[in-house]
Write a protein that holds these residues in place. Structure first.
Motif, PDB file in Angstrom:
ATOM      1  N   THR A   1      -3.492  15.869  -5.439  1.00  0.00           N
ATOM      2  CA  THR A   1      -4.372  14.993  -4.662  1.00  0.00           C
ATOM      3  C   THR A   1      -4.823  13.800  -5.486  1.00  0.00           C
ATOM      4  O   THR A   1      -4.827  12.660  -5.005  1.00  0.00           O
ATOM      5  CB  THR A   1      -5.590  15.780  -4.151  1.00  0.00           C
ATOM      6  N   ASN A   2      -5.205  14.060  -6.730  1.00  0.00           N
ATOM      7  CA  ASN A   2      -5.665  12.977  -7.611  1.00  0.00           C
ATOM      8  C   ASN A   2      -4.557  11.952  -7.852  1.00  0.00           C
ATOM      9  O   ASN A   2      -4.819  10.747  -7.926  1.00  0.00           O
ATOM     10  CB  ASN A   2      -6.135  13.542  -8.948  1.00  0.00           C
ATOM     11  N   ILE A   3      -3.337  12.436  -8.003  1.00  0.00           N
ATOM     12  CA  ILE A   3      -2.213  11.530  -8.238  1.00  0.00           C
ATOM     13  C   ILE A   3      -1.897  10.723  -6.975  1.00  0.00           C
ATOM     14  O   ILE A   3      -1.763   9.504  -7.023  1.00  0.00           O
ATOM     15  CB  ILE A   3      -0.975  12.312  -8.695  1.00  0.00           C
ATOM     16  N   LEU A   4      -1.803  11.411  -5.851  1.00  0.00           N
ATOM     17  CA  LEU A   4      -1.413  10.734  -4.617  1.00  0.00           C
ATOM     18  C   LEU A   4      -2.419   9.653  -4.225  1.00  0.00           C
ATOM     19  O   LEU A   4      -2.034   8.545  -3.848  1.00  0.00           O
ATOM     20  CB  LEU A   4      -1.275  11.742  -3.475  1.00  0.00           C
ATOM     21  N   LEU A   5      -3.707   9.962  -4.336  1.00  0.00           N
ATOM     22  CA  LEU A   5      -4.735   9.033  -3.873  1.00  0.00           C
ATOM     23  C   LEU A   5      -5.389   8.259  -5.017  1.00  0.00           C
ATOM     24  O   LEU A   5      -6.372   7.555  -4.813  1.00  0.00           O
ATOM     25  CB  LEU A   5      -5.813   9.797  -3.086  1.00  0.00           C
ATOM     26  N   GLY A   6      -4.825   8.380  -6.213  1.00  0.00           N
ATOM     27  CA  GLY A   6      -5.381   7.686  -7.369  1.00  0.00           C
ATOM     28  C   GLY A   6      -4.810   6.295  -7.545  1.00  0.00           C
ATOM     29  O   GLY A   6      -4.272   5.700  -6.608  1.00  0.00           O
ATOM     30  N   GLN A   7      -4.922   5.785  -8.762  1.00  0.00           N
ATOM     31  CA  GLN A   7      -4.408   4.456  -9.065  1.00  0.00           C
ATOM     32  C   GLN A   7      -2.888   4.433  -8.917  1.00  0.00           C
ATOM     33  O   GLN A   7      -2.231   5.469  -8.872  1.00  0.00           O
ATOM     34  CB  GLN A   7      -4.811   4.059 -10.488  1.00  0.00           C
ATOM     35  N   GLN A   8      -2.329   3.227  -8.881  1.00  0.00           N
ATOM     36  CA  GLN A   8      -0.898   3.106  -8.615  1.00  0.00           C
ATOM     37  C   GLN A   8      -0.021   3.618  -9.752  1.00  0.00           C
ATOM     38  O   GLN A   8       1.187   3.768  -9.583  1.00  0.00           O
ATOM     39  CB  GLN A   8      -0.554   1.650  -8.282  1.00  0.00           C
ATOM     40  N   ASP A   9      -0.630   3.889 -10.899  1.00  0.00           N
ATOM     41  CA  ASP A   9       0.117   4.506 -12.005  1.00  0.00           C
ATOM     42  C   ASP A   9      -0.447   5.883 -12.339  1.00  0.00           C
ATOM     43  O   ASP A   9      -0.285   6.372 -13.453  1.00  0.00           O
ATOM     44  CB  ASP A   9       0.102   3.612 -13.247  1.00  0.00           C
ATOM     45  N   ALA A  10      -1.094   6.519 -11.354  1.00  0.00           N
ATOM     46  CA  ALA A  10      -1.755   7.809 -11.608  1.00  0.00           C
ATOM     47  C   ALA A  10      -0.768   8.873 -12.062  1.00  0.00           C
ATOM     48  O   ALA A  10      -1.074   9.695 -12.940  1.00  0.00           O
ATOM     49  CB  ALA A  10      -2.499   8.272 -10.361  1.00  0.00           C
ATOM     50  N   ALA A  11       0.432   8.889 -11.476  1.00  0.00           N
ATOM     51  CA  ALA A  11       1.424   9.883 -11.885  1.00  0.00           C
ATOM     52  C   ALA A  11       1.898   9.626 -13.309  1.00  0.00           C
ATOM     53  O   ALA A  11       2.048  10.555 -14.106  1.00  0.00           O
ATOM     54  CB  ALA A  11       2.617   9.861 -10.929  1.00  0.00           C
ATOM     55  N   THR A  12       2.109   8.360 -13.641  1.00  0.00           N
ATOM     56  CA  THR A  12       2.521   8.011 -15.003  1.00  0.00           C
ATOM     57  C   THR A  12       1.462   8.429 -16.004  1.00  0.00           C
ATOM     58  O   THR A  12       1.780   8.992 -17.064  1.00  0.00           O
ATOM     59  CB  THR A  12       2.786   6.497 -15.103  1.00  0.00           C
ATOM     60  N   GLN A  13       0.205   8.172 -15.675  1.00  0.00           N
ATOM     61  CA  GLN A  13      -0.888   8.586 -16.561  1.00  0.00           C
ATOM     62  C   GLN A  13      -0.900  10.101 -16.730  1.00  0.00           C
ATOM     63  O   GLN A  13      -1.131  10.618 -17.836  1.00  0.00           O
ATOM     64  CB  GLN A  13      -2.222   8.114 -16.004  1.00  0.00           C
ATOM     65  N   TYR A  14      -0.664  10.822 -15.646  1.00  0.00           N
ATOM     66  CA  TYR A  14      -0.622  12.288 -15.714  1.00  0.00           C
ATOM     67  C   TYR A  14       0.475  12.749 -16.671  1.00  0.00           C
ATOM     68  O   TYR A  14       0.253  13.623 -17.524  1.00  0.00           O
ATOM     69  CB  TYR A  14      -0.385  12.870 -14.318  1.00  0.00           C
ATOM     70  N   PHE A  15       1.663  12.162 -16.535  1.00  0.00           N
ATOM     71  CA  PHE A  15       2.763  12.551 -17.411  1.00  0.00           C
ATOM     72  C   PHE A  15       2.480  12.187 -18.871  1.00  0.00           C
ATOM     73  O   PHE A  15       2.844  12.930 -19.784  1.00  0.00           O
ATOM     74  CB  PHE A  15       4.066  11.898 -16.953  1.00  0.00           C
TER      75      PHE A  15
ATOM     76  N   ILE B   1       9.865   7.179 -26.060  1.00  0.00           N
ATOM     77  CA  ILE B   1       8.938   7.790 -25.100  1.00  0.00           C
ATOM     78  C   ILE B   1       8.160   6.717 -24.354  1.00  0.00           C
ATOM     79  O   ILE B   1       7.979   6.795 -23.132  1.00  0.00           O
ATOM     80  CB  ILE B   1       7.999   8.772 -25.828  1.00  0.00           C
ATOM     81  N   ALA B   2       7.711   5.698 -25.070  1.00  0.00           N
ATOM     82  CA  ALA B   2       6.990   4.595 -24.421  1.00  0.00           C
ATOM     83  C   ALA B   2       7.879   3.904 -23.394  1.00  0.00           C
ATOM     84  O   ALA B   2       7.434   3.551 -22.294  1.00  0.00           O
ATOM     85  CB  ALA B   2       6.504   3.597 -25.467  1.00  0.00           C
ATOM     86  N   GLY B   3       9.151   3.707 -23.730  1.00  0.00           N
ATOM     87  CA  GLY B   3      10.086   3.086 -22.796  1.00  0.00           C
ATOM     88  C   GLY B   3      10.298   3.935 -21.554  1.00  0.00           C
ATOM     89  O   GLY B   3      10.389   3.415 -20.437  1.00  0.00           O
ATOM     90  N   LEU B   4      10.347   5.235 -21.743  1.00  0.00           N
ATOM     91  CA  LEU B   4      10.510   6.156 -20.628  1.00  0.00           C
ATOM     92  C   LEU B   4       9.333   6.028 -19.658  1.00  0.00           C
ATOM     93  O   LEU B   4       9.518   5.937 -18.434  1.00  0.00           O
ATOM     94  CB  LEU B   4      10.618   7.582 -21.164  1.00  0.00           C
ATOM     95  N   PHE B   5       8.120   5.979 -20.185  1.00  0.00           N
ATOM     96  CA  PHE B   5       6.945   5.848 -19.319  1.00  0.00           C
ATOM     97  C   PHE B   5       6.895   4.478 -18.643  1.00  0.00           C
ATOM     98  O   PHE B   5       6.398   4.350 -17.517  1.00  0.00           O
ATOM     99  CB  PHE B   5       5.662   6.105 -20.103  1.00  0.00           C
ATOM    100  N   THR B   6       7.402   3.462 -19.298  1.00  0.00           N
ATOM    101  CA  THR B   6       7.468   2.131 -18.681  1.00  0.00           C
ATOM    102  C   THR B   6       8.336   2.160 -17.432  1.00  0.00           C
ATOM    103  O   THR B   6       7.970   1.617 -16.377  1.00  0.00           O
ATOM    104  CB  THR B   6       8.031   1.097 -19.679  1.00  0.00           C
ATOM    105  N   VAL B   7       9.487   2.809 -17.528  1.00  0.00           N
ATOM    106  CA  VAL B   7      10.405   2.881 -16.391  1.00  0.00           C
ATOM    107  C   VAL B   7       9.859   3.809 -15.310  1.00  0.00           C
ATOM    108  O   VAL B   7       9.991   3.531 -14.103  1.00  0.00           O
ATOM    109  CB  VAL B   7      11.801   3.330 -16.856  1.00  0.00           C
ATOM    110  N   ILE B   8       9.213   4.907 -15.702  1.00  0.00           N
ATOM    111  CA  ILE B   8       8.603   5.810 -14.723  1.00  0.00           C
ATOM    112  C   ILE B   8       7.514   5.089 -13.936  1.00  0.00           C
ATOM    113  O   ILE B   8       7.391   5.254 -12.713  1.00  0.00           O
ATOM    114  CB  ILE B   8       8.040   7.061 -15.422  1.00  0.00           C
ATOM    115  N   ALA B   9       6.708   4.282 -14.621  1.00  0.00           N
ATOM    116  CA  ALA B   9       5.652   3.519 -13.941  1.00  0.00           C
ATOM    117  C   ALA B   9       6.254   2.573 -12.906  1.00  0.00           C
ATOM    118  O   ALA B   9       5.708   2.396 -11.806  1.00  0.00           O
ATOM    119  CB  ALA B   9       4.820   2.740 -14.957  1.00  0.00           C
ATOM    120  N   LYS B  10       7.377   1.981 -13.228  1.00  0.00           N
ATOM    121  CA  LYS B  10       8.053   1.081 -12.292  1.00  0.00           C
ATOM    122  C   LYS B  10       8.546   1.854 -11.068  1.00  0.00           C
ATOM    123  O   LYS B  10       8.421   1.387  -9.923  1.00  0.00           O
ATOM    124  CB  LYS B  10       9.226   0.395 -12.996  1.00  0.00           C
ATOM    125  N   GLU B  11       9.106   3.039 -11.290  1.00  0.00           N
ATOM    126  CA  GLU B  11       9.566   3.868 -10.182  1.00  0.00           C
ATOM    127  C   GLU B  11       8.402   4.335  -9.316  1.00  0.00           C
ATOM    128  O   GLU B  11       8.511   4.390  -8.079  1.00  0.00           O
ATOM    129  CB  GLU B  11      10.332   5.081 -10.719  1.00  0.00           C
TER     130      GLU B  11
END
Length: 241
Positions: free
Chosen positions: A131-145, A203-213
């Motif tokens: 719920t927090n990820i879905l309704l959170g900020q637009q990078d909430a999932a990236t932050q979680y990961f 790892i930083a590059g991976l999160f950059t691309v995940i945030a874009k997705e």
């Protein structure tokens, strides 16, 4: 029939603005099928995250996944950029180029190993996390990961990165570059060990691309490739902050 309607919804409002399109499709979806259940929200978000992280890992693990992506390309470490500049100034540009290529090849080699780490993190998500990820900020999932997988990614990547650096010659190239630089009179010596730096940048590059997705699936109807994703992210469109 319901599946066909859901799949065609993204194309019904092509003449509207992006925001209007999302809102209109969201309203149409809820009128037709109602709000998603908690289980649908959980399954839908997890499906989206597995697709997004898998796509990101595949993209970066391909040849030139890092090297030809300006957003994540690995260059000399900041403290060693003077090494690159000096090497190029004394006719050793080929050596500097070899270092950069080999660092990126090592990162590409390791990126495919990220998938199981992300899959495990997704399996561990609670309903509240979802719920927090879905309704959170637009990078909430990236932050979680970033919070939940960085330590494991580092532990998994580091030996792979080191082996990859050795395999593609990065250890030798960077060591040669550092050695050549360290022989120059009066310069401050640099550490020839590069593996920690490449691990962190990979790892930083991976999160950059995940945030874009993540941003793509939140903002673009065409990225919601299944009826479940359309229903769940239609709910997101109606309730986002």
């Amino acid at each position: 029939m319901k599946k066909i309607i859901l799949l065609t919804l993204p194309f019904l409002f092509i003449g509207l603005s992006s925001c209007d399109t999302l809102n209109q499709v969201a309203q149409t979806t809820v009128q037709q099928y109602g709000n998603p259940t908690q289980l649908e929200i959980s399954n839908g978000l997890k499906q989206a995250l597995e697709l997004g992280t898998g796509k990101s890992s595949d993209q970066l693990s391909a040849v030139d996944g890092f090297f030809k992506n300006a957003a994540v390309k690995i260059l000399f470490p900041p403290e060693a950029q003077k090494v690159e500049k000096t090497l190029r100034s004394i006719g050793l540009s080929k050596l500097a180029d070899d270092v950069i290529l080999s660092l990126n090849r090592a990162a590409e080699d390791a990126a495919s190993q990220a998938k199981p780490v992300f899959v495990n993190a997704i399996k561990q998500m609670t309903i509240q996390d979802v719920t927090n990820i879905l309704l959170g900020q637009q990078d909430a999932a990236t932050q979680y990961f970033e919070r939940t997988t960085t330590a494991q990614l580092t532990a998994n990547f580091k030996p792979i990165i080191q082996g990859s650096l050795n395999k593609v010659g990065a250890t030798k190239y960077y060591g040669d570059a550092a050695a050549a630089y360290n022989k120059i009179p009066l310069v401050t010596k640099v550490n020839p060990n590069i593996s920690d730096y490449v691990t962190q940048k990979a790892i930083a590059g991976l999160f950059t691309v995940i945030a874009k997705e993540e941003l793509n699936i939140r903002q673009n109807l065409s990225a919601r490739s299944t009826p479940l994703l359309q229903k769940v992210f239609g709910y997101y469109d109606r309730n986002k902050k």
